[in-house]
Write a protein that holds these residues in place. Structure first.
Motif, PDB file in Angstrom:
ATOM      1  N   GLY A 142       0.810  -1.215   0.000  1.00  0.00           N
ATOM      2  CA  GLY A 142       0.000   0.000   0.000  1.00  0.00           C
ATOM      3  C   GLY A 142       0.842   1.262   0.000  1.00  0.00           C
ATOM      4  O   GLY A 142       0.638   2.162  -0.816  1.00  0.00           O
ATOM      5  N   THR A 143       1.858   1.318   0.884  1.00  0.00           N
ATOM      6  CA  THR A 143       2.665   2.539   0.947  1.00  0.00           C
ATOM      7  C   THR A 143       3.614   2.629  -0.245  1.00  0.00           C
ATOM      8  O   THR A 143       4.030   3.723  -0.610  1.00  0.00           O
ATOM      9  CB  THR A 143       3.445   2.639   2.270  1.00  0.00           C
ATOM     10  OG1 THR A 143       4.184   1.447   2.469  1.00  0.00           O
ATOM     11  CG2 THR A 143       2.513   2.859   3.427  1.00  0.00           C
ATOM     12  N   LEU A 144       3.938   1.473  -0.851  1.00  0.00           N
ATOM     13  CA  LEU A 144       4.689   1.502  -2.116  1.00  0.00           C
ATOM     14  C   LEU A 144       3.948   2.365  -3.123  1.00  0.00           C
ATOM     15  O   LEU A 144       4.529   3.242  -3.768  1.00  0.00           O
ATOM     16  CB  LEU A 144       4.845   0.078  -2.664  1.00  0.00           C
ATOM     17  CG  LEU A 144       5.293  -0.081  -4.109  1.00  0.00           C
ATOM     18  CD1 LEU A 144       6.793  -0.186  -4.184  1.00  0.00           C
ATOM     19  CD2 LEU A 144       4.673  -1.286  -4.776  1.00  0.00           C
ATOM     20  N   ALA A 145       2.639   2.143  -3.237  1.00  0.00           N
ATOM     21  CA  ALA A 145       1.827   2.933  -4.168  1.00  0.00           C
ATOM     22  C   ALA A 145       1.636   4.353  -3.637  1.00  0.00           C
ATOM     23  O   ALA A 145       1.731   5.328  -4.393  1.00  0.00           O
ATOM     24  CB  ALA A 145       0.485   2.262  -4.390  1.00  0.00           C
ATOM     25  N   LEU A 146       1.405   4.480  -2.325  1.00  0.00           N
ATOM     26  CA  LEU A 146       1.109   5.799  -1.744  1.00  0.00           C
ATOM     27  C   LEU A 146       2.297   6.757  -1.850  1.00  0.00           C
ATOM     28  O   LEU A 146       2.178   7.863  -2.371  1.00  0.00           O
ATOM     29  CB  LEU A 146       0.689   5.635  -0.275  1.00  0.00           C
ATOM     30  CG  LEU A 146       0.422   6.933   0.485  1.00  0.00           C
ATOM     31  CD1 LEU A 146      -0.762   7.664  -0.089  1.00  0.00           C
ATOM     32  CD2 LEU A 146       0.203   6.655   1.964  1.00  0.00           C
ATOM     33  N   ARG A 148       4.992   6.530  -3.688  1.00  0.00           N
ATOM     34  CA  ARG A 148       5.326   6.777  -5.087  1.00  0.00           C
ATOM     35  C   ARG A 148       4.309   7.740  -5.688  1.00  0.00           C
ATOM     36  O   ARG A 148       4.665   8.641  -6.446  1.00  0.00           O
ATOM     37  CB  ARG A 148       5.349   5.446  -5.853  1.00  0.00           C
ATOM     38  CG  ARG A 148       5.676   5.574  -7.318  1.00  0.00           C
ATOM     39  CD  ARG A 148       7.091   6.032  -7.551  1.00  0.00           C
ATOM     40  NE  ARG A 148       8.068   5.023  -7.227  1.00  0.00           N
ATOM     41  CZ  ARG A 148       9.381   5.239  -7.231  1.00  0.00           C
ATOM     42  NH1 ARG A 148       9.853   6.423  -7.547  1.00  0.00           N
ATOM     43  NH2 ARG A 148      10.214   4.281  -6.899  1.00  0.00           N
ATOM     44  N   GLY A 149       3.045   7.553  -5.302  1.00  0.00           N
ATOM     45  CA  GLY A 149       1.991   8.414  -5.809  1.00  0.00           C
ATOM     46  C   GLY A 149       2.187   9.860  -5.386  1.00  0.00           C
ATOM     47  O   GLY A 149       2.003  10.784  -6.180  1.00  0.00           O
ATOM     48  N   ILE A 150       2.591  10.085  -4.126  1.00  0.00           N
ATOM     49  CA  ILE A 150       2.836  11.443  -3.665  1.00  0.00           C
ATOM     50  C   ILE A 150       4.015  12.040  -4.436  1.00  0.00           C
ATOM     51  O   ILE A 150       3.967  13.191  -4.890  1.00  0.00           O
ATOM     52  CB  ILE A 150       3.100  11.467  -2.142  1.00  0.00           C
ATOM     53  CG1 ILE A 150       1.853  10.983  -1.387  1.00  0.00           C
ATOM     54  CG2 ILE A 150       3.474  12.861  -1.682  1.00  0.00           C
ATOM     55  CD1 ILE A 150       2.054  10.817   0.100  1.00  0.00           C
ATOM     56  N   VAL A 152       5.182  11.238  -7.464  1.00  0.00           N
ATOM     57  CA  VAL A 152       4.802  11.513  -8.853  1.00  0.00           C
ATOM     58  C   VAL A 152       3.781  12.653  -8.898  1.00  0.00           C
ATOM     59  O   VAL A 152       3.837  13.520  -9.766  1.00  0.00           O
ATOM     60  CB  VAL A 152       4.249  10.237  -9.514  1.00  0.00           C
ATOM     61  CG1 VAL A 152       3.736  10.540 -10.910  1.00  0.00           C
ATOM     62  CG2 VAL A 152       5.319   9.164  -9.580  1.00  0.00           C
ATOM     63  N   GLY A 153       2.866  12.657  -7.918  1.00  0.00           N
ATOM     64  CA  GLY A 153       1.849  13.698  -7.885  1.00  0.00           C
ATOM     65  C   GLY A 153       2.442  15.090  -7.696  1.00  0.00           C
ATOM     66  O   GLY A 153       2.001  16.058  -8.302  1.00  0.00           O
ATOM     67  N   LEU A 154       3.493  15.186  -6.854  1.00  0.00           N
ATOM     68  CA  LEU A 154       4.087  16.491  -6.574  1.00  0.00           C
ATOM     69  C   LEU A 154       4.798  17.073  -7.788  1.00  0.00           C
ATOM     70  O   LEU A 154       4.734  18.272  -8.038  1.00  0.00           O
ATOM     71  CB  LEU A 154       5.076  16.371  -5.410  1.00  0.00           C
ATOM     72  CG  LEU A 154       4.457  16.245  -4.019  1.00  0.00           C
ATOM     73  CD1 LEU A 154       5.527  15.964  -2.982  1.00  0.00           C
ATOM     74  CD2 LEU A 154       3.709  17.516  -3.656  1.00  0.00           C
ATOM     75  N   GLY A 156       4.716  15.532 -11.133  1.00  0.00           N
ATOM     76  CA  GLY A 156       4.185  15.193 -12.445  1.00  0.00           C
ATOM     77  C   GLY A 156       5.285  14.611 -13.321  1.00  0.00           C
ATOM     78  O   GLY A 156       6.115  13.837 -12.843  1.00  0.00           O
ATOM     79  N   THR A 157       5.327  15.027 -14.575  1.00  0.00           N
ATOM     80  CA  THR A 157       6.371  14.488 -15.448  1.00  0.00           C
ATOM     81  C   THR A 157       7.600  15.396 -15.488  1.00  0.00           C
ATOM     82  O   THR A 157       8.560  15.095 -16.174  1.00  0.00           O
ATOM     83  CB  THR A 157       5.843  14.334 -16.884  1.00  0.00           C
ATOM     84  OG1 THR A 157       5.228  15.572 -17.252  1.00  0.00           O
ATOM     85  CG2 THR A 157       4.845  13.213 -16.990  1.00  0.00           C
ATOM     86  N   MET A 259      12.596   3.484  -9.404  1.00  0.00           N
ATOM     87  CA  MET A 259      11.418   2.610  -9.525  1.00  0.00           C
ATOM     88  C   MET A 259      11.870   1.144  -9.597  1.00  0.00           C
ATOM     89  O   MET A 259      12.773   0.801 -10.346  1.00  0.00           O
ATOM     90  CB  MET A 259      10.675   2.960 -10.810  1.00  0.00           C
ATOM     91  CG  MET A 259       9.300   2.404 -10.837  1.00  0.00           C
ATOM     92  SD  MET A 259       8.131   3.672 -10.489  1.00  0.00           S
ATOM     93  CE  MET A 259       7.098   3.552 -11.927  1.00  0.00           C
TER      94      MET A 259
END
Lengths: 353, 346
Positions: A142-146, A148-150, A152-154, A156-157, A259
C-alpha cells in the motif's frame, strides 16, 4: 540402559561435529563470498577494461543506494517482516530534495528535510504494522503505491535538474588518490554500526529471536512492537538518505526515480543468505550478495552481454541459491535421521535388554 | 471478514432477509459502492464518462485484462502464496501471440489462444513446482522467475515489436468488437470470473484452497493434497496471465518488451482492495475483480474530477491501506463477537 542413554547423545554429537574451519567455510555467507571472489577473478582475467579504476568507481556509485538500503532491510527480514516501500521512499525523498532546492532552500537543509520525510514515511509504515497490527507485506504494498503516488503527484512528469555544483561534485567525487567514491564512507560507517548492533548486542540477538518466534521473544521480555517500529523508522531514514544521494549523483529529481529498486534490494538480501522465514542471516553475506549482483552485472555489461540476460542470471541466481539451500537442509535432515536409525539398530543389537 | 465466506445463520430469519443481510455485510459490497460512487461523480462532472460509446467501452475494456490477472492472483493469495511473475508472463505471452501470427500465417485464432494459455500455464507450473517441492517461499521464487521471464521476454523481443499490421483483422476485432454493446474482452473476462467464483465456492478442491491458506500445516495433517492444490493455483494464475497476454495483443495491437510491466503489483493491489487477505484463507475473486475495476476506473475518473492523474497511484495506495485497515477492524470485531457468543452459550 541408563548408561547407554547417557552416552548416546555425546556420541551423536561427536558424529555431527565438524572441525571449526569446515563450519566456517560451509556457511551460506562463505559460499556467496567465494562466488563473489570467483566472479571477480574470472572477470579480471577475461573481461577487457574490468580492471580499470573507472569500472570500480561506476560500479560502487551505482550500487551504493542498494548497499545502503540493504542494511536495514536485512534486519527487517531477519524479524520476518518486509519493506516493499523503500524505493518509493527514495523517490519521495528525491522529489523533496528537488522541490526544496528549487524553492531556494539551502541544500543541506533541503537534504535534511528529505531524510526527515523518509523517516516519517518509515514511521508511518511502522505505526500501521506494529500499532494497528497489519501484515508488513500488505502495508508496504500500500505505501509503495502511496509514497510513489505522492512523489509523482508532486512533480508530475517534470524533472528538477539544477543542484548546487559543490554538492553534486561531492556525490561524484572519489576518495583522494583512489577509485573509491566518497559515498563509501557513510556506507562503511553505517555498515559497521549495523553489523555491531546486529551481531554483538542483545538488541541484535533479539531480532533473531523475534524472527524465530515472536511469541517466545515477547515472553522473554523483548518489546516486539517497539523493536519492529524502530527498524521501519531506520529503514525509512536510510532510504531517505539514499534518495538524496541518488538525486545528487544523477543531478535529477523525478517522481519515478529508483522505480523497482525494492525488488533489487530484496533479491540481494535473500541471495546473501537471509531467510525470508526470519531468524537467519548475516550482514557480511548481504553485502557480498549486493556486490555479487553488481559485479556480475558490470562485468557482463563490459563483455557486451545485454542487460536482459543479466536479469535472467540475477533471477536464476536467486532461485538456485534458495532452492539449493533448502535442498541441502532436506538432505541434512535425511542423513541425520539415517544415522540415527543406524545408530538405533547398532545399539539395539549390542544391548538386547 | 470470514462472515462473507460462512455467514452466521440466525435461527428464524427468512431466506430473503438472510440474503439482504448477507449482501449488506459482504466485504465486497463496500468496494462496489466505492466503485459506483466514483463512476457516479465522474459522470455528473462529465456525462461522456459513462454515456458516450467510447466512455462506456473504455470503462469495461481496460479493466477486463487486469481482471483476469487479478483473479489468478486472488486464487494464489488465498492459498497463502503470492505470484510476482504474472506481469512478466503477460509480456511473454503477448509477444508469443504476435510471433505466432507472423511465423505461422493463417493460424486459427483458437490455436493462438491455446498457445498463450499453455505457455502461461507452463510458466505457472514452473513457479508452482519450485514453490511446492523445494519448499521455498513463493515471494522469493516468483521474484526470481519475474526477473527470468522478463529477461527472456526482452532478450527474445529485442528492439523488435509487434505492430497492429502484423495481426489479422479478425483477431484485432476481438479487442474492439462488442456483442449487445458489451466488449467481447469483457464477456471473456466475466465468463472466466464466474467460472472461478463458482469453482472456489462450490467444488471441494476449491474449498480446499481456503483451508490450505488458513492453516497449511493443519490442511496437510488433515490429508489435503496441499502440494497438488498449490501447484494448481499457480498454474491457474499463469494460465490466466497467459490469456490476458493474448487479449493484450488483441486490445492494443502493439506489443513491445515492456508489455505487462508492473502488473503484478496492480493485480495484488486489486485483490487486496477487494478483500483478499494477504495472509491467506480469506476473500473472493468477485472482490478482486471489483478491485481491478476500481483501480483503473479511478485512473480515468481523476482528470474528469479535476485532479491530475499523477495522483492516481497515491489514491490507489490510500485505497489499499484503507481496505486492509477495514479488514483488520472487521476481524477484531468478529473475534470479539465469537468470544461473546461462546460466553453466552456456556
Amino acid at each position: 540402559m541408563t548408561a547407554l542413554t547417557d552416552a548416546a547423545p555425546a556420541r551423536t554429537y561427536k558424529a555431527h561435529a565438524k572441525p571449526a574451519w569446515r563450519r566456517v567455510l560451509l556457511t551460506r555467507e562463505s559460499a556467496i563470498i567465494a562466488i563473489l571472489i570467483l566472479v571477480i577473478v574470472v572477470a579480471l582475467a577475461t573481461v577487457r577494461n574490468f580492471d580499470s579504476p573507472l569500472t570500480v568507481t561506476y560500479l560502487l556509485r551505482d550500487i551504493a543506494p542498494i548497499l545502503l538500503i540493504a542494511l536495514p532491510m536485512t534486519l527487517i527480514i531477519i524479524t520476518e517482516e518486509i519493506d516493499l516501500s523503500v524505493a518509493s521512499i527514495v523517490g519521495l525523498s528525491s522529489v523533496m530534495t528537488g522541490i526544496l532546492t528549487q524553492a531556494g532552500v539551502p541544500f543541506p537543509l533541503a537534504a535534511l528535510v528529505a531524510v526527515l520525510v523518509g523517516t516519517i514515511a518509515g514511521a508511518f509504515n511502522g505505526f500501521l504494522i506494529t500499532v494497528v497490527g497489519l501484515p508488513s507485506l500488505a502495508v508496504t504494498i500500500g505505501t509503495l503505491a502511496l509514497f510513489r503516488g505522492i512523489a509523482v503527484g508532486l512533480l508530475g512528469t517534470t524533472a528538477i535538474t539544477e543542484f548546487p555544483e559543490e554538492w553534486t561534485d561531492l556525490a561524484k567525487a572519489n576518495l583522494p588518490g583512489t577509485p573509491i567514491p566518497m559515498i563509501m564512507i557513510p556506507f562503511v560507517v553505517l555498515a559497521i554500526i549495523f553489523a555491531v548492533v546486529l551481531h554483538f548486542t542483545p538488541f541484535g540477538r533479539s531480532l533473531y529471536a523475534i524472527g524465530l518466534s515472536k511469541e517466545a521473544a515477547a515472553f522473554s521480555g523483548i518489546d516486539v512492537g517497539r523493536t519492529k517500529f524502530l527498524l521501519f523508522v531506520v529503514s525509512g531514514a536510510v532510504s531517505g538518505f539514499a534518495g538524496v544521494y541518488f538525486t545528487l549523483l544523477y543531478s535529477n529529481a523525478r517522481g519515478d526515480n529508483a522505480m523497482g529498486m525494492e525488488l533489487q534490494v530484496i533479491a540481494a538480501v535473500l541471495l546473501g543468505g537471509v531467510s525470508i522465514f526470519g531468524g537467519r542471516g548475516a550482514l557480511h553475506g548481504v553485502i557480498a550478495g549486493v556486490l555479487l549482483i553488481g559485479t556480475l552485472g558490470s562485468a557482463l555489461r563490459l563483455a557486451s552481454v545485454s542487460s536482459d540476460i543479466i536479469n535472467v542470471i540475477t533471477g536464476l541466481l536467486l532461485i538456485v541459491s534458495v532452492v539449493s539451500s533448502s535442498l541441502l537442509a532436506w538432505l541434512q535432515v535425511r542423513r541425520a535421521s539415517a544415522i540415527g536409525k543406524r545408530k538405533g539398530r547398532a545399539d539395539a543389537s549390542s544391548d538386547p535388554s | 471478514m470470514t462472515a462473507t465466506v460462512t455467514p452466521t445463520v440466525q435461527p428464524g430469519s427468512s431466506a430473503a432477509s438472510k440474503l439482504v443481510k448477507r449482501i449488506a455485510t459482504a466485504r465486497e459490497t463496500g468496494i462496489l459502492v466505492a466503485l459506483l460512487l466514483v463512476i457516479l461523480f465522474a459522470t455528473i462532472s462529465n456525462p461522456t464518462f459513462l454515456f458516450s460509446g467510447d466512455g462506456f467501452r473504455d470503462l469495461l475494456l481496460t479493466p477486463s485484462l487486469l481482471l483476469l490477472v487479478a483473479v489468478g492472483s486472488a486464487i494464489v493469495i488465498i492459498t497463502r502464496n503470492v505470484d510476482l511473475s504474472v506481469g512478466s508472463i503477460v509480456g511473454l505471452t503477448a509477444y508469443l501471440t504476435g510471433r505466432l501470427f507472423i511465423d505461422i500465417p493463417g493460424i486459427p485464432l483458437i490455436g493462438v489462444f491455446v498457445g498463450g494459455v499453455l505457455l502461461g500455464g507452463l510458466l505457472g507450473l514452473i513457479n508452482g513446482s519450485l514453490v511446492a517441492f523445494a519448499r521455498v517461499p513463493a515471494l522469493v521464487i516468483t521474484l526470481g522467475t519475474m526477473y527470468v521471464y522478463r529477461g527472456i521476454n526482452v532478450a527474445w523481443t529485442g528492439s523488435d515489436r509487434i505492430n497492429a499490421s502484423d495481426l489479422p483483422p479478425d483477431f484485432r476485432a476481438l479487442g474492439t468488437d462488442r456483442i449487445l454493446g458489451i466488449p467481447i474482452l469483457t464477456i471473456i473476462a466475466v465468463v472466466v470470473l464466474v467460472v472461478a467464483a463458482w469453482y472456489l465456492r462450490n467444488l471441494r478442491s476449491g474449498r480446499e484452497l481456503y483451508a490450505i491458506g488458513s492453516d497449511p500445516a493443519a490442511a496437510h495433517l488433515y490429508g489435503l493434497r496441499v502440494t497438488r492444490r498449490v501447484i494448481g493455483a499457480f498454474v491457474t494464475s499463469g494460465a490466466l496471465a497467459g490469456l490476458a497476454g493474448v487479449l493484450y495483443a488483441a486490445r492494443y495491437g502493439t506489443v513491445s518488451s515492456g508489455a505487462g510491466f508492473g502488473w503484478e503489483l496492480q493485480a495484488i493491489g486489486a485483490a487486496v482492495i477487494g478483500g483478499v487477505a494477504i495472509s491467506g484463507g480469506v476473500g473472493t475473486v468477485w472482490g478482486a475483480a471489483i478491485g481491478a475495476f476500481l483501480l483503473l476506473t479511478i485512473n480515468r475518473a481523476l482528470p474528469i474530477l479535476g485532479i491530475d492523474d499523477f495522483w492516481q497511484r497515491a489514491v490507489v495506495g490510500v485505497l489499499i491501506l484503507g481496505a486492509i485497515v477495514l479488514d483488520r477492524v472487521l476481524a477484531v470485531r468478529q473475534h470479539r463477537r465469537l468470544i461473546a457468543q461462546r460466553e453466552e452459550t456456556r
